[in-house]
Design an enzyme around this catalytic site. Sequence first.
Site, mmCIF file in Angstrom:
data_model
loop_
_atom_site.group_PDB
_atom_site.id
_atom_site.type_symbol
_atom_site.label_atom_id
_atom_site.label_comp_id
_atom_site.label_asym_id
_atom_site.label_seq_id
_atom_site.Cartn_x
_atom_site.Cartn_y
_atom_site.Cartn_z
ATOM 1 N N SER A 23 -32.456 -38.889 5.297
ATOM 2 C CA SER A 23 -31.498 -38.139 6.120
ATOM 3 C C SER A 23 -31.481 -36.643 5.839
ATOM 4 C CB SER A 23 -30.104 -38.731 5.955
ATOM 5 O OG SER A 23 -29.731 -38.739 4.603
ATOM 6 N N HIS A 74 -31.363 -43.947 10.242
ATOM 7 C CA HIS A 74 -31.872 -42.819 11.033
ATOM 8 C C HIS A 74 -33.172 -43.141 11.766
ATOM 9 C CE1 HIS A 74 -28.908 -39.871 9.719
ATOM 10 N NE2 HIS A 74 -28.936 -40.530 8.573
ATOM 11 N N LYS A 112 -24.956 -43.908 14.576
ATOM 12 C CA LYS A 112 -25.871 -42.787 14.820
ATOM 13 C C LYS A 112 -26.450 -42.894 16.241
ATOM 14 C CE LYS A 112 -26.324 -42.502 9.875
ATOM 15 N NZ LYS A 112 -25.080 -41.777 9.656
HETATM 16 N N1 PMP Z 1 -27.401 -45.217 5.298
HETATM 17 C C1 PMP Z 1 -27.830 -43.999 5.648
HETATM 18 C C2 PMP Z 1 -29.260 -43.621 5.364
HETATM 19 C C3 PMP Z 1 -26.962 -43.081 6.261
HETATM 20 O O1 PMP Z 1 -27.372 -41.846 6.582
HETATM 21 C C4 PMP Z 1 -25.623 -43.488 6.502
HETATM 22 C C5 PMP Z 1 -24.629 -42.556 7.176
HETATM 23 N N2 PMP Z 1 -24.520 -41.294 6.621
HETATM 24 C C6 PMP Z 1 -25.228 -44.761 6.122
HETATM 25 C C7 PMP Z 1 -26.139 -45.610 5.526
HETATM 26 C C8 PMP Z 1 -23.819 -45.218 6.329
HETATM 27 O O2 PMP Z 1 -23.643 -45.607 7.649
HETATM 28 P P1 PMP Z 1 -22.189 -45.638 8.302
HETATM 29 O O3 PMP Z 1 -21.888 -44.259 8.801
HETATM 30 O O4 PMP Z 1 -22.309 -46.615 9.406
HETATM 31 O O5 PMP Z 1 -21.231 -46.079 7.261
#
Ligand code: PMP
Length: 397
Positions: A185, A213, A245
């Site tokens: 990310s 992502h 997302k």
């Molecule tokens: N895994 C990754 C790689 C993420 O970027 C995120 C969100 N920032 C999450 C898990 C968590 O997902 P959620 O927003 O649905 O809690």
Amino acid sequence: MRDPTGFLATEYRSLVDSATDWKLRVLSGPSAPWCTVDGKKVLMFCSNNYLGLSNHPRLKEAALEAIRTHGVGSGSVRPIAGNMDLHVELERRLAAFKRAEASLVYQSGFATNAGLIPQLVGEGDLIVSDELNHGSIIDGTRLSRADRTVYRHTDVADLERVLSAAEERTPAPRRILVITDGVFSMDGDIAPLDRIADAAGRHGAMVYVDDAHGEGVLGPGGRGIVAHFGLSRDQVHVEMGTFSKAFGVVGGHVSGSRALIDFAYNKSRTWLLSGSHPPPVAAACLAAVDLLETEGKHVERLWELTHRFKKEMRALGFDLGASETPITPVMVGDSHRAKALSDRLFDLGLFALPIVYPMVAKEKARLRTIMNAALTDDDVTFAVSAFAKAGRELRLI
Ligand code: PMP
């Protein structure tokens, strides 16, 4: 008497002093390409709303209709009285989209990692994790009693080394779980999941990918990283993702074999003990899956704009790091300059946040941009010109 909560203000002050506190901006209205942030009209360039679905009429209509037919709350956790037909249908459609035997929906991606990882491995087992994995994987790992070790970022030779060393241990780990983000990310690079799965397979380890992502972005129709590499469920055992997302709503999910899903919902405490999604959330997620199944144009447009933006930014002389996806970091180096770039862009009408230490290494501060399929060609022209102007003023190019 000493105030037992005195540390709260002290610790907050030290975050402010080191400029590592979060200064929250306020979005008034939808997360749309042009939106109002802190009262100013700006082009959104840092949301995870890759496909522009968070304000899509079909998703909004589905949510409204579900409120009319099912109300605004589910009334319970799923194992007791909160398992609605909408949840079941969402899982059926998601499994079909992912070409998996079954899927399970959690309240969030974070709740998925925190609930499932500690059930897959425990005492006497080993978790092997990419050093740049997401915080929810780190917390899921901490909740497990398994030993843990990291390998260098996307370095399969280092993963091999860690797996071979594990085999030499006495006693050898009972189970090994290799975990990686699909798309990272902060950098927008893609995990070499095919080679990771090969290495894990040679050592009899399970493979878990967090594709938060990658889905809606990679692979045919945006099916995600497993489809992108054409891997089977025997090679990647746990495919985790989120509806927050590209799908534009909220909620986590996991896909794989029927055995995985039966195990996951009977064991994950975050799933068993937390209220299920309100009907409008489940219905909007269902509409998002349906849209991806039926309209390929959103994913195509995302990539068209991504390629154009990267090409024009590189031509201007910006360093875009290792990015291969719509997450495009603009590398700046120093935190103060990254913040100055973000502030100047905001003045010019472009909203992109700086990512600084401790989220990334001290000398690797950057501005993280994320492309959105709902942008027009003119919007991208606007963004590139804003970068050109601010970049020259700050002597970044
Ligand atoms: N895994 C990754 C790689 C993420 O970027 C995120 C969100 N920032 C999450 C898990 C968590 O997902 P959620 O927003 O649905 O809690």
